[in-house]
Write an enzyme that holds these catalytic residues in place. Sequence first.
Site: not given
Length: 320
Positions: A174-175, A169-171
Site C-alpha cells: 500500500n505504498n 507502486h506496490c499494492p
Amino acid sequence: MQSSNHRLRDMEQHHALLSAGADVETGSLGAGVMVGGPHSGHTAGNRTLWFIQDSCGMVCATMTWFLVLYAEFVVNFVMLLPAKNFWYSLLNGATFNSLAVLALASHMRTMLTDPGAVPKGNATKEYMESLQLKPGEVIYKCPKCCSIKPERAHHCSICKRCIRKMDHHCPWVNNCVGEKNQRYFVLFTMYIALISAHALGLSGMHFFTCIKVQWNECSDFSPGVSVLLLIFLCLEAILFLTFTAVMFGTQIHSICNDETEIERLKNEKPTWERHMRWDGMKSVFGGPPSLLWCNPFTGLRLRRLLLLSYGRRGGSEFSV
C-alpha cells in the site's frame, strides 16, 4: 542572455505557477512533509507517519498479513507443536517465527515510511525566487500536484504525489517504493521468500514423516483437515516464493545499476552520476555492509508511532 527575473516571468506564463498562498495546501502537504509554508521543502520524518488511504492497497496489505499469520498457524500448530522431537520443533519454530516477525516488520516499515514525496504545492513564485536560479536554468513543475519536480522524480496517481527515485507502486505494501523505503521493501521480499522456502521444506518433512506412521500421531487435527491446511500452505508458499524471489532479484539488480524500474521501462538515458554495485547498495541500505542491513527496526522510534494518535488527515495520507 535573459536575466533570472525574466526567466521566471516566462515560466509563469508557460506553467501558470501558483501565486503566494493561492491554492497551496498548507494544512495537507501530505505525510512525510513538515506542515508549514512553501519553503518547507525538506521532509520531517520525525514528525510524520505516512499512510496511503487507498482501498485496494489496504485490502492487499491486510491479505498479506493474513497469509503470513496463516502460515504461522499451520507451521506452529499443525506441524511443530505435535512433533515428538523437541529440538526439531524448537529450532524450526524459533527460525520460522523470527523470520515472520522480520517480514511483517519490514512490511510495516515499507507501508508507513515516506517513500520520498516531494512537498505538494511548493511551486510558488516566492519559493522559486528563493532558489536563485541562474540565467537559462530550467526547473520542472508537476501539473498534477503543483510541486517542483526534482530529477528522477515521477508522479504517482495513487499516492497523488511526486516520488523521488520512484521504482513502482506496490499494492501489497500500500505504498510507492522510492528513495526512502526501498531498503525495507527489499527486506520484505527477502524475508517472505525465506519463510516461504522454510514452510515448503517443513511441509515436505511433515508429509514424509506422516506417511510412515498414522496421521493421527502427526497432528492434533484430523487427517483431512491437516492435509487441506498443508496443501493450501504449500500453494501459498510456492506463489509467494516465486513472486518475492523474482522481485528481490529485480530490486537488487536495479540498486546495483542505480536504475529504477520506471527508468528501465521508459529506457531513460541517465543524466545523473550513477552509483554502481556496492556504492548503490550503500546508498540504499546506509553505510558499509553489516548485519544492520538486514534489520528492519533500525532507526525506529516508539515515540513516532505513538504520535499517530494525535495525527490528522491530509488528502490521501495521514499527516502527524
